[in-house]
Design a protein around this motif. Structure first.
Motif, short mmCIF file in Angstrom:
data_model
loop_
_atom_site.label_atom_id
_atom_site.label_comp_id
_atom_site.label_asym_id
_atom_site.label_seq_id
_atom_site.Cartn_x
_atom_site.Cartn_y
_atom_site.Cartn_z
N SER A 1 22.11 10.80 26.98
CA SER A 1 22.17 11.90 26.03
C SER A 1 22.90 13.10 26.61
CB SER A 1 20.74 12.27 25.64
OG SER A 1 20.60 13.66 25.52
N ASP A 2 23.51 13.89 25.71
CA ASP A 2 24.28 15.05 26.15
C ASP A 2 23.43 16.29 26.38
OD1 ASP A 2 26.73 13.82 26.24
OD2 ASP A 2 27.30 14.37 24.21
N ASP A 3 22.12 16.20 26.16
CA ASP A 3 21.27 17.38 26.21
C ASP A 3 21.15 17.99 27.60
OD1 ASP A 3 20.80 16.75 23.65
OD2 ASP A 3 18.82 15.85 24.00
N THR A 4 21.08 17.16 28.60
CA THR A 4 20.62 17.63 29.90
C THR A 4 21.51 17.14 31.03
OG1 THR A 4 18.37 17.47 29.01
CG2 THR A 4 18.59 17.75 31.39
N ILE A 5 21.87 18.08 31.89
CA ILE A 5 22.61 17.74 33.11
C ILE A 5 21.64 17.85 34.28
CG2 ILE A 5 24.59 18.36 34.55
CD1 ILE A 5 25.29 17.45 31.65
N SER A 6 21.55 16.81 35.07
CA SER A 6 20.72 16.85 36.29
C SER A 6 21.53 17.47 37.41
CB SER A 6 20.33 15.44 36.72
OG SER A 6 19.39 14.90 35.85
N ILE A 7 20.85 18.29 38.21
CA ILE A 7 21.49 18.85 39.40
C ILE A 7 20.72 18.29 40.60
CG2 ILE A 7 22.28 20.96 40.52
CD1 ILE A 7 23.29 21.04 37.74
N HIS A 8 21.31 17.29 41.23
CA HIS A 8 20.64 16.58 42.32
C HIS A 8 20.94 17.23 43.67
CE1 HIS A 8 20.01 13.16 39.56
NE2 HIS A 8 21.22 13.39 39.15
N HIS A 9 19.98 17.14 44.57
CA HIS A 9 20.28 17.46 45.97
C HIS A 9 21.33 16.47 46.48
CE1 HIS A 9 16.26 19.71 46.76
NE2 HIS A 9 17.25 20.56 46.65
N GLY A 10 22.35 16.98 47.13
CA GLY A 10 23.48 16.15 47.52
C GLY A 10 23.17 15.08 48.55
N THR A 11 22.06 15.20 49.25
CA THR A 11 21.71 14.20 50.26
C THR A 11 20.73 13.16 49.75
OG1 THR A 11 20.04 15.77 51.02
CG2 THR A 11 22.07 15.62 52.31
N ARG A 12 20.30 13.30 48.50
CA ARG A 12 19.25 12.40 48.05
C ARG A 12 19.59 11.64 46.78
NH1 ARG A 12 13.89 15.45 47.77
NH2 ARG A 12 13.31 13.47 46.84
N ALA A 13 20.84 11.76 46.33
CA ALA A 13 21.22 11.09 45.09
C ALA A 13 22.01 9.83 45.39
CB ALA A 13 22.04 12.04 44.23
N ARG A 14 21.88 8.87 44.49
CA ARG A 14 22.71 7.67 44.58
C ARG A 14 23.32 7.38 43.23
NH1 ARG A 14 19.87 2.53 47.28
NH2 ARG A 14 21.83 1.64 46.50
N LYS A 15 24.49 6.80 43.23
CA LYS A 15 25.05 6.29 41.99
C LYS A 15 24.25 5.04 41.65
CE LYS A 15 29.17 5.01 39.45
NZ LYS A 15 30.64 4.96 39.38
N SER A 16 23.49 5.12 40.58
CA SER A 16 22.49 4.11 40.29
C SER A 16 22.83 3.28 39.07
CB SER A 16 21.13 4.78 40.09
OG SER A 16 20.76 5.46 41.27
N HIS A 17 23.95 3.55 38.45
CA HIS A 17 24.41 2.70 37.35
C HIS A 17 25.93 2.64 37.42
CE1 HIS A 17 24.90 0.74 33.53
NE2 HIS A 17 23.60 0.64 33.38
N ALA A 18 26.48 1.44 37.26
CA ALA A 18 27.93 1.27 37.42
C ALA A 18 28.72 1.91 36.29
CB ALA A 18 28.26 -0.23 37.50
N SER A 19 28.12 2.06 35.11
CA SER A 19 28.91 2.52 33.98
C SER A 19 28.23 3.57 33.10
CB SER A 19 29.32 1.33 33.11
OG SER A 19 28.19 0.57 32.74
N ALA A 20 26.92 3.64 33.07
CA ALA A 20 26.24 4.57 32.16
C ALA A 20 26.52 6.01 32.57
CB ALA A 20 24.74 4.30 32.17
N ARG A 21 26.36 6.92 31.60
CA ARG A 21 26.65 8.32 31.89
C ARG A 21 25.59 8.94 32.80
NH1 ARG A 21 28.39 11.21 26.51
NH2 ARG A 21 26.68 10.08 25.55
N GLY A 22 24.34 8.55 32.61
CA GLY A 22 23.28 9.06 33.48
C GLY A 22 23.25 8.24 34.76
N ALA A 23 24.36 8.25 35.50
CA ALA A 23 24.54 7.29 36.58
C ALA A 23 23.82 7.69 37.86
CB ALA A 23 26.02 7.13 36.89
N PHE A 24 23.63 8.98 38.05
CA PHE A 24 23.06 9.41 39.34
C PHE A 24 21.57 9.65 39.22
CE2 PHE A 24 27.41 9.72 40.33
CZ PHE A 24 27.49 9.61 41.70
N ARG A 25 20.89 9.34 40.29
CA ARG A 25 19.45 9.52 40.33
C ARG A 25 19.06 10.08 41.68
NH1 ARG A 25 17.09 4.08 38.84
NH2 ARG A 25 16.09 4.21 40.86
N THR A 26 18.12 11.04 41.65
CA THR A 26 17.53 11.49 42.90
C THR A 26 16.53 10.42 43.33
OG1 THR A 26 17.77 13.84 42.43
CG2 THR A 26 16.02 13.22 43.96
N ILE A 27 16.69 9.92 44.55
CA ILE A 27 15.80 8.86 45.04
C ILE A 27 14.52 9.50 45.57
CG2 ILE A 27 15.62 6.97 46.71
CD1 ILE A 27 17.70 6.55 44.41
#
Lengths: 419, 419
Positions: free
Chosen positions: A241-267
């Motif tokens: 969804s376009d509602d929310t942009i996550s701002i992840h800590h740069g040392t704790r995020a991974r690209k967690s989906h190859a194609s979806a828009r919500g690709a990054f996740r804080t681990i």
């Protein structure tokens, strides 16, 4: 522009007055509507490659074609207009472009297959940003991020170091494939930098209706103008969804989906901040560098390796890492490898190679005192690292280039990398 | 039982009449209550290792000890009672134990540090299972799963092949660290087996109040007696809660948390089934082997490697894989590596090594026609594989041992591995 077409396909295109970048309707067994793309190197010589409106490519055989109708000519490149005059009431932001899908609008539109949108064009393509801040574009690289190397990290770090004091924040437009590796590097090399650094990118090129480029970029701008504290962040869609942009800590995020828009996740946790409806909201943020004063340390040593352990892993491969200063194991579970590998790991440790343990499980951390295997590996000298494997690798490449002891650097929390 | 203690620590324990496995209260700076564990090899010689009631271990220095009080003696091993007589009205299930935390009750209780609960004891420890089915225990291995090798896979496959026709289902009690690798192997080696095969394990040993062992095992039994169709499955807690056991397709699950009970996740989809309140509910299941008739193919070739690509990857390491029959790349994003690696990969392909591409993103699949990098790699001869990297590796080890062409085997969906 080289189209890659020749022979019969080029003749067919010429016959209909069509070329790469034109939007066309091709009548064959069915009607195909889309933009003519350059030929792939690996495709055969009897197909026209068409990018459909869905964004994906098909090959249309010239054998069945009964007609090609031009719907729209390849657009001329937009005239480059200078950015608006800086306004005294707006904060200054430096937009550094390194390439990636976010910078590939022209690329997709005309069919070129390398990132082609420079930082100025990126800013222009989203004029609403100029109402939020004085955005100064700076074109540094034009690489998809799978081609970003440790030496590119140095270029980015030097640029940010030289420029940061003039700006309220730095935005780095970057391919998503390795964005988290770059974010981790900048976190160690520029520890304590007083200007917030926000990496952003997109999963869909800017010319697609579903593009996330503008919103991610706007999220990064919002975070900076609303006063996000110092740190290195990744700003990307929270979900589809376009509602929310996550701002992840740069040392704790991974690209967690190859194609979806919500690709990054804080681990192992929540994003540091979210930008929701344009408003910056604090989530799990803590002082990113925990009181460290700025002291840039821009260097890197490639002699570090990441090894994902698996049943049947050929431990002879470890013997070929004898030139390494550090080896990061991506072990199983709480930080294990099979006992088949103990002997080789022990000899690496004895030769002075730093061997650190992370987990190939996505969430959770190593805890090597629970099981016999972990205790045996501790015994051998393997060091548990409570951070994601990618960050551990990058930190090792950075630590190996410094005068400090690698072990000391790896076990102390520098940039919020330890969950 | 060897306690690992000697010198001053052993004297202290002897002085208080205490030994490994005893539950004690130790008075020092504070009072510690727990079970005395054997000494770690790597720990120093002045501490007693105590497993606290929380399940974690502390080292208590003997220097400050003012008293040790025995709360409970190490329990005698429970007498081994034969399983109840089989009942004609209950289905027969074979419970094969291979080790792992699920089989470590005695281990934790007495302090031994290798899996020690055999299949009969495992059955005994959960008497309610005997009301559900005739459970025949079979002790095959006693290994934590980080020590499971491809040769162990062969043992398991041969055992299942020999026994399966006598049972309504086979349950494999297995460590969780590499359970998904084993499940993938059995899926290819035993393709078409008419008896359902369910792997289960636990994240907490059976002696802990929070253990998930009994419920996971009951979930596996429920799935079989309620008629789950043929296939290889992983039965583990769905979340932290005890309500629901997920039954994952064995080729599509990954251990996704190092310590939580809901550790396994089906990648790119829903679990095949769930057992909720004891009832088997169908979710995303489809015919696991898509019509394949049973034809066991129990062999393995270790000459396959998994390579996680990262910025700065030393491509010289690939040169050391020249003995491999297959190399599985865990690339970035939609299936990319940096162009630094192209030359080496190309020479591998030319030497006849199968090079397959998977993604290091957790969800999503490779799609190598979208970007230039992917197309270049297709050009070179890299083969996109729409499956999780671990399954791709195991399938390559299996395919390399067969007479068939590795490429053909890797690109056809055999065991629901392609999402």
């Amino acid at each position: 522009m080289p189209s890659g077409y020749d022979g019969r396909v080029l003749q067919t295109l010429d016959m209909h007055g069509a070329g790469v970048g034109d939007r066309v309707a091709i009548d064959s067994d069915i009607r195909y509507t889309g933009t003519i793309m350059p030929r792939y190197h690996h495709s055969d010589d009897s197909h026209i490659v068409l990018k459909l409106d869905s964004g994906y490519n098909v090959g249309v055989s010239i054998l069945g074609i009964t007609g090609i109708r031009i719907l729209e000519r390849r657009p001329a490149p937009p005239p480059s207009t200078p950015p608006p005059e800086p306004r005294g009431d707006l904060p200054d932001i430096l937009l550094v472009s390194t390439g990636g899908t976010i910078a590939s609008r022209i690329d997709y539109r005309t069919g070129a297959v390398t990132p082609a949108l420079d930082a100025a064009q990126l800013g222009e393509s989203m004029p609403e940003l100029y109402g939020m801040a004085n955005i100064r574009p700076l074109q540094l690289l034009s690489e998809y991020s799978e081609n970003i190397t440790p030496e590119h990290w140095l270029e980015m770090a030097h640029t940010i170091h030289e420029e940061h004091s003039k700006y309220a924040g730095i935005i780095l437009a970057h391919g998503t494939d390795t964005m988290h590796y770059t974010a981790a590097y900048l976190s160690f090399a520029l520890a304590g930098c007083d200007t917030p650094i926000v990496l952003t990118g997109s999963q869909r090129s800017s010319d697609r209706a579903s593009s996330d480029a503008a919103l991610n970029l706007a999220g990064a701008v919002s975070a900076i103008i609303q006063g996000i504290p110092r740190g290195v962040y990744i700003a990307m869609h929270h979900t589809q969804s376009d509602d929310t942009i996550s701002i992840h800590h740069g040392t704790r995020a991974r690209k967690s989906h190859a194609s979806a828009r919500g690709a990054f996740r804080t681990i192992n946790g929540e994003p540091a901040y979210m930008v929701s409806g344009g408003v910056l909201e604090r989530h799990s943020h803590k002082d990113y560098w925990n009181g460290i004063a700025y002291s840039p340390a821009i260097s890197v040593d490639r002699r570090a390796a990441l090894v994902k352990y698996h049943p049947g892993y050929d431990t002879a491969l470890l013997d070929h890492m004898s030139e390494c200063r550090a080896v990061i194991l991506e072990g199983t579970g709480l930080g294990h490898v099979g006992r088949e590998a103990y002997h080789t790991i022990q000899s690496m440790v004895r030769r002075g190679i730093f061997v650190g343990m992370t987990t190939q499980c996505i969430e959770g951390s190593v805890r090597m005192t629970v099981y016999e295997s972990g205790r045996d590996l501790l015994d051998i000298g393997v060091v548990p690292l409570r951070m994601v494997p990618e960050t551990a690798l990058v930190k090792a490449m950075w630590a190996a280039s410094r005068d400090t002891d690698i072990h000391d650097a790896m076990v102390s929390d520098m940039a919020s990398e330890m969950a």
